[in-house]
Design a protein around this motif. Structure first.
Motif, PDB file in Angstrom:
ATOM      1  N   ALA A 131      49.584  54.119  44.405  1.00  0.00           N
ATOM      2  CA  ALA A 131      48.331  53.498  44.827  1.00  0.00           C
ATOM      3  C   ALA A 131      47.771  54.154  46.083  1.00  0.00           C
ATOM      4  O   ALA A 131      46.546  54.341  46.214  1.00  0.00           O
ATOM      5  CB  ALA A 131      48.550  52.004  45.070  1.00  0.00           C
TER       6      ALA A 131
ATOM      7  N   TYR B 211      46.227  57.488  45.062  1.00  0.00           N
ATOM      8  CA  TYR B 211      44.994  57.278  44.317  1.00  0.00           C
ATOM      9  C   TYR B 211      43.874  56.805  45.243  1.00  0.00           C
ATOM     10  O   TYR B 211      42.735  57.297  45.174  1.00  0.00           O
ATOM     11  CB  TYR B 211      45.229  56.259  43.209  1.00  0.00           C
ATOM     12  N   ALA B 212      44.180  55.855  46.120  1.00  0.00           N
ATOM     13  CA  ALA B 212      43.165  55.312  47.012  1.00  0.00           C
ATOM     14  C   ALA B 212      42.617  56.369  47.953  1.00  0.00           C
ATOM     15  O   ALA B 212      41.447  56.322  48.355  1.00  0.00           O
ATOM     16  CB  ALA B 212      43.743  54.142  47.816  1.00  0.00           C
ATOM     17  N   ASP B 213      43.428  57.349  48.296  1.00  0.00           N
ATOM     18  CA  ASP B 213      42.974  58.407  49.197  1.00  0.00           C
ATOM     19  C   ASP B 213      42.080  59.421  48.483  1.00  0.00           C
ATOM     20  O   ASP B 213      41.250  60.078  49.117  1.00  0.00           O
ATOM     21  CB  ASP B 213      44.194  59.112  49.804  1.00  0.00           C
TER      22      ASP B 213
ATOM     23  N   ARG C  34      40.275  58.651  45.450  1.00  0.00           N
ATOM     24  CA  ARG C  34      39.212  58.006  44.691  1.00  0.00           C
ATOM     25  C   ARG C  34      38.013  57.745  45.607  1.00  0.00           C
ATOM     26  O   ARG C  34      38.115  56.973  46.572  1.00  0.00           O
ATOM     27  CB  ARG C  34      39.724  56.689  44.108  1.00  0.00           C
TER      28      ARG C  34
ATOM     29  N   CYS D 274      49.152  47.019  42.790  1.00  0.00           N
ATOM     30  CA  CYS D 274      48.830  48.449  42.770  1.00  0.00           C
ATOM     31  C   CYS D 274      47.975  48.798  41.560  1.00  0.00           C
ATOM     32  O   CYS D 274      47.085  49.653  41.640  1.00  0.00           O
ATOM     33  CB  CYS D 274      50.109  49.273  42.777  1.00  0.00           C
TER      34      CYS D 274
ATOM     35  N   THR E 175      40.950  47.068  50.383  1.00  0.00           N
ATOM     36  CA  THR E 175      42.036  47.914  49.885  1.00  0.00           C
ATOM     37  C   THR E 175      43.144  48.024  50.919  1.00  0.00           C
ATOM     38  O   THR E 175      44.335  47.942  50.595  1.00  0.00           O
ATOM     39  CB  THR E 175      41.509  49.311  49.529  1.00  0.00           C
ATOM     40  N   GLN E 176      42.769  48.192  52.166  1.00  0.00           N
ATOM     41  CA  GLN E 176      43.801  48.310  53.208  1.00  0.00           C
ATOM     42  C   GLN E 176      44.602  47.022  53.347  1.00  0.00           C
ATOM     43  O   GLN E 176      45.811  47.067  53.623  1.00  0.00           O
ATOM     44  CB  GLN E 176      43.160  48.694  54.549  1.00  0.00           C
TER      45      GLN E 176
ATOM     46  N   LEU F 259      47.180  47.146  50.634  1.00  0.00           N
ATOM     47  CA  LEU F 259      48.219  48.129  50.944  1.00  0.00           C
ATOM     48  C   LEU F 259      49.136  47.643  52.056  1.00  0.00           C
ATOM     49  O   LEU F 259      50.359  47.779  51.980  1.00  0.00           O
ATOM     50  CB  LEU F 259      47.569  49.460  51.332  1.00  0.00           C
TER      51      LEU F 259
ATOM     52  N   ILE G 291      38.418  55.040  48.775  1.00  0.00           N
ATOM     53  CA  ILE G 291      38.583  53.594  48.771  1.00  0.00           C
ATOM     54  C   ILE G 291      39.706  53.144  49.709  1.00  0.00           C
ATOM     55  O   ILE G 291      39.797  51.960  50.060  1.00  0.00           O
ATOM     56  CB  ILE G 291      38.821  53.040  47.348  1.00  0.00           C
ATOM     57  N   SER G 292      40.543  54.088  50.143  1.00  0.00           N
ATOM     58  CA  SER G 292      41.582  53.741  51.124  1.00  0.00           C
ATOM     59  C   SER G 292      40.982  53.344  52.460  1.00  0.00           C
ATOM     60  O   SER G 292      41.667  52.755  53.300  1.00  0.00           O
ATOM     61  CB  SER G 292      42.542  54.911  51.330  1.00  0.00           C
TER      62      SER G 292
ATOM     63  N   ILE H 237      44.355  48.411  42.351  1.00  0.00           N
ATOM     64  CA  ILE H 237      43.779  49.491  43.156  1.00  0.00           C
ATOM     65  C   ILE H 237      43.418  50.677  42.269  1.00  0.00           C
ATOM     66  O   ILE H 237      42.416  51.366  42.491  1.00  0.00           O
ATOM     67  CB  ILE H 237      44.759  49.905  44.266  1.00  0.00           C
TER      68      ILE H 237
END
Length: 392
Positions: free
Chosen positions: A269, A272-274, A276, A342, A289-290, A293, A283-284, A345
């Motif tokens: 996750a 991916y978040a970093d 996407r 996850c 989202t944070q 996480l 999205i990170s 996300i």
């Protein structure tokens, strides 16, 4: 605010590796490297095709993870912490792989190591440790899962032999096992027997169409007038406490292993978040989202500290069954929640086998149930707190 470098491992948040000895870290790194090279590239395909890679078993033997916490007979004799960390790395790839190792070492091998005769130990343990033979553990029945004291499988004496009849269900490794440790009711109480594959009257049937643990063999074992010599009986197993003692060994591996599935899900996750991009940014960088996480990382790190504490208790010979129940209950719950979160996300991509979290979540649904359901472990803790049994 200037961005900081992301962590490679969620457990770096609390510097958890500093709580582990150098030898144990080396064992963990060796297991992780082996799995990255030989298993991780293939596991999604094995899950999709419901394939257990039996050719991997001798390699796991060479790696030294089969019965690694046992001593003698070709076993590595590592610490409880090292065994737990190996289980973590195994389940970070797939719960089915960790389940194979747990059943082989903590159920099949441990039952022989702890309760068997010297002849039984010499015959089976070196082969099982080397991966030259596979073992399984027959306790759960079609109508008796959480209540093994009322098992229907029965063994009766016939001269100097025993006649075994009954069935076992949901048995990991059952269809590929060379020897089964089978628990049966007798006039003398619950006893354990070693039943080699090929014994007349002993058959197995693999369970198909599973939605979970697809890279693992799960089977039904059937016994129809199986004749066994008294030498097949585990001489030191004299009550239900024997199989329950084996289960505590395996549950210890699970409480570490589940965190591996959670860690792998969170790492997927984070990556991916970093990468996407939505609304012109990763999205990170979004608060919602944070929060997801951060909450997941806190949960996993808390579970890891609990695991290391329980490992120290085990190594000191002071661990109690209800403490193991706390570990399994907390850590499997946490890992399952993390894997599910996850997936959110990852969005729609999360349902693809290209990404691990939903595969881990599916597997963890089984881990939540086997070797003591969530409900049973809750009642074990409740009994420890109150002194009152709620089972009956």
């Amino acid at each position: 605010m200037t961005p900081t470098s992301p962590l490679n491992d969620p457990f770096d948040l609390l510097d958890i590796s500093s709580q582990v000895g150098e030898e144990e870290r080396d064992i963990q790194a060796t297991v992780r490297a082996f799995l990255d090279d030989h298993v991780r590239p293939h596991i999604a395909d094995w899950f999709e095709t419901a394939t257990f890679p039996r050719e991997l078993v001798p390699e796991l033997g060479k790696l030294g993870v089969l019965g690694m916490h046992l001593t003698g007979y070709g076993c590595a004799g590592t610490s409880a912490t090292a065994y737990g960390l190996a289980c973590l790395e195994l389940e970070a790839v797939d719960s089915g792989l960790r389940s194979f190792v747990s059943v082989q070492g903590s159920l099949a091998m441990y039952s022989i190591w702890r309760y068997g005769s010297e002849e039984q130990k010499q015959e089976w343990l070196p082969r099982l440790a080397a991966g030259e033979a596979i073992g399984c553990f027959g306790l759960t029945e079609p109508d008796h899962g959480s209540d093994p004291a009322n098992m229907s499988t029965r063994a009766v004496r016939d001269g100097s032999d025993w006649i075994l009849n009954g069935a076992k269900m949901w048995i990991t490794n059952g269809g590929v096992a060379d020897v089964a440790t089978v628990w049966a009711s007798t006039e003398e109480g619950i006893r354990g027997f070693l039943v080699p594959r090929g014994t007349p009257g002993f058959t197995t049937h693999d369970i198909k169409q599973k939605l979970s643990m697809r890279a693992s063999v799960t089977s039904e074992l059937s016994f129809a007038d199986v004749r066994l010599p008294d030498s097949a009986r585990l001489p030191e197993a004299r009550s239900l406490g024997a199989p329950l003692g084996c289960l505590n060994e395996a549950r210890f591996g699970i409480l570490f292993g589940a965190l591996g599935a959670g860690r792998d899900s969170l790492q997927a996750a984070l990556r991916y978040a970093d990468s996407r991009i939505q609304f012109d940014r990763p999205i990170s960088g979004f608060q919602l989202t944070q929060r997801k996480l951060a909450d997941m990382a806190v949960s996993l790190n808390t579970g890891m500290l609990l695991s290391l504490h329980l490992a120290k208790l085990k190594e000191a010979g002071r661990i109690r069954p209800e403490q193991i129940s706390i570990g399994k209950l907390n850590n499997v719950r946490a890992a399952l929640d993390v894997a599910r979160e996850c997936r959110t996300i990852l969005g729609a991509n999360g349902i693809s086998l290209e990404y691990a979290p939903l595969r881990h979540a599916n597997n963890l649904e089984s881990v939540l149930t086997y070797e003591g359901t969530e409900e049973i472990h809750t009642l074990v803790v409740g009994q420890a707190l109150t002194g009152q049994s709620a089972f009956r």
